[in-house]
Scaffold this motif. Structure first.
Motif, short mmCIF file in Angstrom:
data_model
loop_
_atom_site.label_atom_id
_atom_site.label_comp_id
_atom_site.label_asym_id
_atom_site.label_seq_id
_atom_site.Cartn_x
_atom_site.Cartn_y
_atom_site.Cartn_z
N ARG A 700 0.86 -1.19 0.00
CA ARG A 700 0.00 0.00 0.00
C ARG A 700 0.89 1.24 0.00
O ARG A 700 2.08 1.16 0.32
CB ARG A 700 -0.90 0.02 1.24
CG ARG A 700 -1.69 -1.26 1.45
CD ARG A 700 -2.48 -1.26 2.74
NE ARG A 700 -1.66 -1.04 3.94
CZ ARG A 700 -0.92 -1.97 4.50
NH1 ARG A 700 -0.86 -3.18 3.98
NH2 ARG A 700 -0.20 -1.71 5.59
N GLU A 701 0.31 2.36 -0.37
CA GLU A 701 0.99 3.66 -0.29
C GLU A 701 2.24 3.72 -1.17
O GLU A 701 3.25 4.33 -0.81
CB GLU A 701 1.38 3.96 1.17
CG GLU A 701 0.22 3.88 2.15
CD GLU A 701 0.69 3.86 3.59
OE1 GLU A 701 1.76 4.45 3.88
OE2 GLU A 701 0.00 3.24 4.43
N SER A 702 2.16 3.09 -2.35
CA SER A 702 3.34 3.03 -3.22
C SER A 702 3.20 3.90 -4.46
O SER A 702 4.08 3.88 -5.32
CB SER A 702 3.62 1.59 -3.63
OG SER A 702 2.52 1.06 -4.34
N CYS A 750 6.91 2.40 0.95
CA CYS A 750 5.53 1.91 1.02
C CYS A 750 5.39 1.01 2.23
O CYS A 750 6.38 0.65 2.90
CB CYS A 750 5.15 1.16 -0.26
SG CYS A 750 6.12 -0.32 -0.58
#
Length: 774
Positions: A700-702, A750
């Motif tokens: 996530r959050e990449s 990430c």
């Protein structure tokens, strides 16, 4: 002595020297493989004579680049034991072909003999293995490498040099008839099997190609056939570069790194560009980015299909050659290359570049120095008992136990009368898959025979076919129901068939022609090349057979013999146990018998997700995370059985995941840094069993949408009852990097969730953070 004839000279010098001596006509002859090999000979009693067609082909090309399928046997070629080349005869005929080509070409250039090897050698007496989908279910690449090492030795002993191996297709749509040729729906798993096959057939180094038990591998198909629109063979692949690189290229990259000698381009297009005309794929990625220096072969008649883009054979040949294709297969277009040069459509240096690649392969194989093979060699090599044992082990490990309610399996001694029922119970060819050679009478073991072999001596085995694969006749239903009523246990052997018929119809590239719909169609084929389905339910009256046999009250075990993941909701509802054996090959019946009676413990894991219905598709596990629930109103979104799933007769307990560190920086990964993830596994059951420990990540959050889960490691290990072992995985740049917004493969800051467990849906988790700096 000319340099190219000197075994002591470096290969590159020999290639350059030979190329400099060749005329344009001779060069073009080296790039053509337009003849069906079975038309090169005719059997006259105990002798084989070369045909005038073959001799004319040699004269046309002033030699011959390659000859496809000299030993091929199947309904398309029409080759059988009455008119074909057996193992004992094969080396002699191969030498006969080679001698004629070398003696009737000015420079004495040997011919490449290429053979189909999608799951073993497709030749009379050639050993056939379980199909790729079954091999993928073993989760044991080392075992498959061993099997393909035996297959390579068989092929080379017969005088052939090149094996065409299906390995690169990723199964995203199981309606596709060639599903059986895929190792998996997952790129990581497929990549591990691809490199295993290359190393098994070629050895660890390209220099080993000259050895007498190695063959050059042509990996097919490049690229993305398994995601064709509608599951229709050779249909467009509606994907972009990110999907191509994330899913469809990793197996090819692994094959190249393992040393694959050649690749075969795929029929399909990607974003409007046919693969045979895709310079970015065949040259930009394969050669310039990856550094591949081998041969790219066309698929059968594929270059001629480029006429839709170019309007002439000369222009089609020019387009394919410029894009990176070196060697043709059965097309007319490459035969016009000499004229294309005269028309200024093709620069002669482009011809030279392709010829160099073909010659380099011939030198690597040692053909200029040892063009002939020992004519007694195949007798000692083909059909060795140790190959048969490995073959059976592949079949044993490929079977996946999907359901075992109340411990119905293994079959116990109290079941003294067993009814074996179903269209695949006693049909050897139905368990062999497509690209299958004619089998000797009495060879192979059906499921019925395997059950009889494994059952205790006092067990009464009764058999009834019940129904066909696609046939709608009700004639056998009543007999099957009566057999079930009178038994203590019923084994229903269901599924599909890729068995071709000698009276069947075929396209010019060998693809089966099965008319739309069922009306007037006697074929039982429901899988294989050219046989795509819209509905994944079991065909014919098989679901009705399940319902009526189940209604008798007799406990039912279902065995699925199939080349694709069928939608088997009805089977799972009505049967107490379900064993998926895929197409398990000639040793498959014996393997199934051993598994049913507990002489072996199932260890297969699903290499693909099994859907509830074709209406769910796509159902592969590693879809993109949409950031919201994925639901249907009329049925669950989840597959019936998930990727990586498989039961055992014993039980395994996983401990907590232990990470060596909870954070790692991008800089550390770039310098080769790794983290380790460890877990303890214990066999808590009462018998020895093998478990495949699987590691997945989800990020996530990449900066881009990532996949719900990505397989990044697995270990298969066998444990005795009560035994406990620690399994450790290493995660570095290769496992944690991805294709970012700029389409660069790199690590980015990430959050990564690491999951370890027995399937993609049965995992324990730990959190890792990738940071910008230390």
């Amino acid at each position: 002595m000319e340099i190219y004839k000197s075994a002591q000279a470096p290969i590159e010098e020999r290639v350059r020297d030979l190329l400099g001596r060749m005329t344009l006509k001779e060069k073009v002859g080296q790039l053509n493989q337009r003849m069906y090999g079975w038309n090169a000979y005719v059997k006259q009693g105990d002798r084989f004579e070369l045909t005038e067609e073959f001799k004319a082909e040699v004269a046309w090309g002033s030699g011959m680049g390659a000859l496809y399928g000299l030993f091929r046997s199947d309904p398309w070629s029409g080759v059988h034991y009455g008119n074909g080349i057996t193992a004992a005869e094969s080396a002699k005929v191969a030498n006969q072909v080679q001698r004629y080509v070398m003696e009737h070409s000015r420079l004495g250039i040997p011919v490449l003999l290429t053979e189909e090897c999608p799951h073993g050698h497709q030749a009379l007496d050639g050993t056939l293995l379980p199909v790729n989908l079954a091999a993928g279910a073993t989760w044991n690449p080392a075992l498959l490498a061993q099997a393909y090492g035996f297959a390579a030795a068989e092929i080379r002993s017969r005088g052939a040099h090149v094996g065409l191996v299906s390995a690169l297709d990723i199964l995203h749509d199981p309606r596709w008839g060639r599903s059986e040729e895929c190792y998996s729906e997952d790129p990581y798993l497929a990549a591990r099997f691809t490199e295993a096959v290359v190393r098994g057939m070629q050895g660890e180094r390209l220099e080993q190609l000259a050895e007498t038990d190695k063959v050059a591998v042509v990996l097919k198909h490049l690229c993305a056939q398994g995601t064709a629109q509608g599951g229709r063979n050779a249909g467009p692949a509606p994907i972009g570069e990110r999907e191509l690189r994330e899913i469809h290229l990793p197996a090819a990259k692994a094959g190249k790194e393992a040393g694959a000698a050649a690749f075969m381009a795929a029929y399909n297009e990607i974003d409007g560009v046919p693969c045979h005309a895709n310079e970015q794929l065949l040259t930009g990625i394969l050669r310039e980015e990856w550094g591949f220096d081998g041969v790219v072969m066309a698929d059968g008649c594929a270059i001629d299909r480029l006429l839709a883009l170019t309007g002439s054979h000369e222009s089609a040949a020019a387009l394919a050659l410029a894009s990176g294709v070196d060697l043709s297969l059965w097309d007319k277009a490459f035969t016009t290359l000499e004229e294309a040069v005269y028309q200024a459509l093709v620069p002669e240096p482009d011809i030279d570049r392709a010829v160099e690649r073909v010659l380099r392969l011939k030198f690597r194989l040692g053909l200029f120095d040892r063009p002939y093979v020992n004519e007694n060699g195949p007798i000692a090599v083909v059909g060795r008992p140790e190959f048969r044992e490995v073959n059976r082990q592949v079949a044993l490990e490929s079977a996946v136990l999907l359901k075992n309610e109340g411990g119905l399996l293994p079959i116990r001694k109290k079941h003294r009368r067993i009814a074996v029922i179903g269209p695949n119970a006693d049909q050897l060819y139905n368990q062999l898959g497509d690209y299958t050679s004619v089998q000797r009478e009495g060879s192979g073991t059906t499921v019925l025979a395997g059950i009889r072999m494994a059952a205790p001596a006092e067990t009464d085995i009764v058999y009834a076919k019940g129904c066909g694969i696609r046939d709608r006749s009700e004639e056998g239903l009543a007999e099957a129901v009566e057999a079930a009523k009178s038994a203590d246990l019923c084994v229903l052997v269901l599924g599909g068939s890729s068995a071709r018929r000698f009276d069947g119809a075929f396209e010019s590239n060998g693809e089966a022609i099965v008319p739309e719909g069922d009306a007037g169609n006697p074929s039982e084929m429901d899988c294989g090349e050219g046989v795509d389905l819209a509905d994944l339910s079991l065909g014919g009256l098989q679901q009705r057979l399940v319902q009526e046999v189940s209604a008798t009250g007799t406990p039912v075990v279902a065995v699925l013999i199939q080349g694709r993941p069928h939608a088997i909701t009805e089977v799972a509802q009505h049967c107490g146990a379900v064993l998926c054996a895929w197409y398990p090959g000639p040793e498959g019946g014996a393997a199934v018998g051993q598994l049913l009676f507990g002489q072996a413990n199932p260890s297969g894991k699903l290499p693909v997700s099994i859907p509830r219905s074709a209406a769910q598709l796509p159902v592969y596990y590693n879809q993109k995370d949409p950031g919201r629930p994925r639901v249907y109103v009329d049925m669950p979104s989840a597959p019936l059985y998930p990727f990586g799933y498989g039961l055992s007769y014993t039980a395994f307990e996983y401990g907590e995941i232990r990470l060596s560190q909870r954070k790692i920086s991008v800089a550390e990964l770039a310098k080769g840094g790794q983290i380790t993830a460890a877990v303890r596994l214990k066999n808590t059951g009462e018998c020895t069993g093998a478990e495949t420990v699987q590691l997945y990540i989800s990020a996530r959050e990449s900066g881009i949408t990532r996949r719900l889960a990505e397989l990044k490691g697995f270990r298969k290990l066998e444990l005795a009852p009560g035994e406990e072992r620690e399994v450790t995985f290493h995660l570095g740049m290769e496992e944690l990097a991805f294709w970012n917004r700029a389409m660069k493969f790199t690590a980015e800051p990430c959050a990564v969730r690491i999951g370890i467990g027995g399937s993609s849906q049965d995992l324990s988790h730990a959190e890792l953070r990738i940071t910008e700096s230390v």
